[in-house]
Enzyme design. Structure first.
Site, PDB file in Angstrom:
ATOM      1  CD  GLU A 107      -2.590   2.490  -3.285  1.00 46.91           C
ATOM      2  OE1 GLU A 107      -3.557   3.243  -3.455  1.00 46.91           O
ATOM      3  OE2 GLU A 107      -1.744   2.657  -2.382  1.00 46.91           O
TER       4      GLU A 107
ATOM      5  CG  ASP B 121      -1.785   1.199   1.348  1.00 50.92           C
ATOM      6  OD1 ASP B 121      -2.677   1.324   0.505  1.00 50.92           O
ATOM      7  OD2 ASP B 121      -1.567   2.029   2.256  1.00 50.92           O
TER       8      ASP B 121
HETATM    9  C1  GLC Z   1      -3.946   3.675  -0.160  1.00 54.05           C
HETATM   10  C2  GLC Z   1      -5.330   3.131   0.065  1.00 54.05           C
HETATM   11  C3  GLC Z   1      -6.192   4.189   0.657  1.00 54.05           C
HETATM   12  C4  GLC Z   1      -5.572   4.664   1.952  1.00 54.05           C
HETATM   13  C5  GLC Z   1      -4.115   5.069   1.756  1.00 54.05           C
HETATM   14  C6  GLC Z   1      -3.395   5.234   3.067  1.00 54.05           C
HETATM   15  O1  GLC Z   1      -3.942   4.694  -1.101  1.00 54.05           O
HETATM   16  O2  GLC Z   1      -5.868   2.632  -1.131  1.00 54.05           O
HETATM   17  O3  GLC Z   1      -7.494   3.727   0.872  1.00 54.05           O
HETATM   18  O4  GLC Z   1      -6.301   5.749   2.444  1.00 54.05           O
HETATM   19  O5  GLC Z   1      -3.393   4.100   1.035  1.00 54.05           O
HETATM   20  O6  GLC Z   1      -3.108   3.977   3.636  1.00 54.05           O
END
Ligand code: GLC
Length: 620
Positions: free
Chosen positions: A309, A267
């Site tokens: 991500e 993430d």
């Molecule tokens: C990523 C997640 C999001 C979250 C962020 C912080 O972007 O998809 O939902 O708020 O990380 O962890």
């Protein structure tokens, strides 16, 4: 070289270590080589890898071997994902077991459990504020329940993806608590400052992720420190310049791998390295850390792949799938954010020129050991990641186009079919993001149910054919609309993303086969798309994806270069019929006149193929 007489289990570990040495060691040397604890860190890391391998269950070791033999397992046309929150889909982990038939009925072979590790109490950013990486969220069940679900999924041929938050922990994590209590070693795991000068200096070039409800990037606490908090106040950024962070997170990563997880969604990776005078996003060291983490998984849990991500611009996103010196060695999967944004942009304008330009210019036709996670909706908002340069290339003004898209999807215009909710309006930059479910953004709430259905199915047909693993977001297979009840929940009311995080409507799902409601047609249509994808081996993600200029602004075309002959996928982004000449199709390799999506031979009218509003075909 390991001795050939070593026990097979040891031998294979040694061989895998040797295989990945050139991926791992130069990265660690460059990142941490000058750190005073470097030698000890390397020893500890070696020990952590060996321990994780020793602890790896036999069935997973067998899976490791199988995937060594079939390294393209995640690129095949039979892969299709489904993304959900455990509580909203099924209450608990045990509840998930009751719905495995549903997942198989839809044709799913991959599930992403949204954050399921123990979060902080109260608002936890949807679980992305993790308090304990070694415990499952107690509301969902226990670690044993989790392992049982993972095993059952594997028995059904369904891969499991879970989140591993790398950029921050909850401020209630034991490391953060120790840091707040004054433990110096724990403080070094985070970014902490005694005085505001450095935070102020960094802030000059930082962007705000949540400008609305969590402005700024630093938080001052009673214990006398300024703490780096990129996201919410309760999410403390980890300091990846400290090798102990790398070590501890690697241990956690391999522990999760050994519970039976197939895919780790890493993430918010863009934010992991800080450099004064920059946005502190996608710095070169981020890619070095990610290559090193991937090497660790390949050594001790090689069945596991990494989904990175990084919701950034096209040029910035591609390196997460490995470019240059990281080619084929970084993420196996990354979200194709541009495809998602361009889908919505073309749908609003009924004009695919920007989409064709962006997707055709910035992306290579194939990747090494990697592919995209393709999606139209997910749990997050839609940010209008269109650069001014790309907008200008097709005669648009960047800021004006981005503002238009926000307004359109908020539902402001008379001719807008969408009903969305604004997210994180940034008055300073004019940036406005959008929340909303696929169905509501596609017209369901605005009295265009039939067109909304066609738009949803076109989107699902696009992500199924483009190249990558298509991810269906829970509820979109049933055209579930926005859920405004989040406004009554004090932990959610400030965050409009909850409008598209509804509880699963099992009453609707129960009627999915009837065919006489919109949601049933949506389910059957999506099920059909995934079934036809499975039946079309040429859609394998390793085959080239080439964007084709159609000369018709309403049409988007992508050609998949299957060795058995090209597959030309056409999508009509307008609400009018469009025509393509038979000669043009022939020039693009169409000889069988078979639409792999409908599994029918197409007939030309005169010399033309006629495409109704929001049509989609996969021609061979
Ligand atoms: C990523 C997640 C999001 C979250 C962020 C912080 O972007 O998809 O939902 O708020 O990380 O962890």
């Amino acid at each position: 070289m390991p001795k050939a007489t070593a026990k097979p289990d040891d031998l294979i570990f040694q061989l895998r270590k040797a295989r990945s040495a050139s991926d791992l060691e130069p990265m660690l040397d460059a990142l941490y080589g000058s750190h005073p604890d470097y030698a000890r860190f390397r020893k500890d890391l070696d020990k952590a890898l060996a321990t994780a391998w020793k602890d790896r269950p036999a069935d997973l070791k067998q899976l490791d071997l199988q995937r060594d033999l079939e390294p393209d397992w995640f690129q095949r046309a039979d892969m299709a994902g489904y993304v959900f929150y455990i509580d909203r889909f099924a209450g608990t982990l045990k509840g998930v077991l009751d719905h495995l038939d549903y997942l198989q009925d839809l044709g799913v072979t991959y599930v992403h459990f949204m954050p399921c590790l123990k979060p902080r109490e109260g608002d936890s950013d949807g679980g992305y504020s993790v308090m304990d990486y070694r415990q499952i969220n107690p509301d969902y069940g226990t670690l044993d329940d989790f392992k049982a679900v993972a095993t059952q999924l594997r028995e059904r041929g369904i891969s499991l993806c879970i989140d591993l938050v790398l950029n921050h922990t909850a401020k209630e994590h034991e490391w953060a608590r120790a840091a707040a209590a004054g433990d110096k070693a724990a403080q070094d795991l985070y970014w902490m400052f005694d005085t505001p000068e450095l935070p102020e200096a960094y802030s000059k070039t930082l962007v705000e992720v949540f400008p609305d409800n969590a402005p700024g990037n630093f938080t001052h606490y009673d214990f006398g420190k300024w703490v780096w908090t990129t996201f919410n106040e309760h999410q403390w950024d980890l300091n990846w310049t400290n090798p102990r962070v790398f070590l501890e997170i690697t241990k956690i990563m391999l522990h999760l791998a050994n519970t039976g997880v197939d895919v780790l969604r890493l993430d918010a990776v863009a934010f992991m390295w800080k450099r004064m005078g920059t946005r502190c996003q996608s710095e070169p060291e981020v890619h070095m850390i990610l290559q090193a983490l991937r090497a660790c998984s390949r050594i001790a849990a090689p069945a596991v792949i990494h989904l990175e991500e990084a919701i950034v611009s096209p040029q910035e996103m591609l390196p997460y799938l490995g470019r240059g010196k990281h080619d084929g060695r970084e993420g196996n999967l990354a979200y194709h954010n541009s495809l998602m944004v361009q889908f919505w942009s073309a749908l609003a304008t009924r004009d695919t020129r920007l989409m064709t330009h962006v997707l055709g210019t910035h992306f290579p036709d194939r990747l090494t050991n990697a592919t995209y996670a393709t999606y139209i909706r997910c749990h997050d908002d839609i940010g209008w990641a269109v650069t001014d340069e790309d907008a200008a290339a097709v005669g648009l003004n960047g800021p004006a186009h981005r503002a238009y898209l926000s307004d359109f999807y908020e539902g402001g215009f008379a001719d807008s079919f969408a009903q969305g909710v604004l997210f994180q309006v940034n008055e300073a930059t004019g940036d406005k993001r959008i929340s909303g479910s696929f169905a509501s953004l596609a017209g369901l709430e605005k009295g265009e149910p039939e067109l909304a259905l066609q738009r949803i199915l076109m989107g699902h047909a696009l992500i199924a054919a483009f190249g990558g693993i298509p991810l269906i977001y829970m509820g979109d297979e049933l055209a579930m609309p926005n859920d405004y009840s989040y406004r009554n929940n004090p932990d959610h009311a400030h965050d409009s993303r909850w409008v598209h995080r509804p509880a699963m409507d099992w009453a609707l799902a129960a009627k999915r086969h009837s065919g006489n409601s919109l949601s049933s047609q949506c389910f059957l249509g999506t099920q059909h798309i995934l079934a036809r994808r499975r039946a079309t081996a040429g859609l394998h993600a390793a085959h080239p994806t080439t964007i084709v200029e159609t000369g018709n602004a309403a049409l988007f075309a992508v050609q998949r270069g299957a060795p058995t002959g090209p597959i030309l996928c056409l999508f009509n982004f307008s609400n009018h019929w469009q025509h393509v000449s038979g000669g043009w199709l022939q020039r693009h390799g169409i000889t069988h006149w078979h639409d792999a999506l409908s599994d029918q031979i197409v007939t030309l009218h005169g010399d033309h193929l006629a495409l109704p509003p929001y049509a989609r075909v996969w021609l061979t």
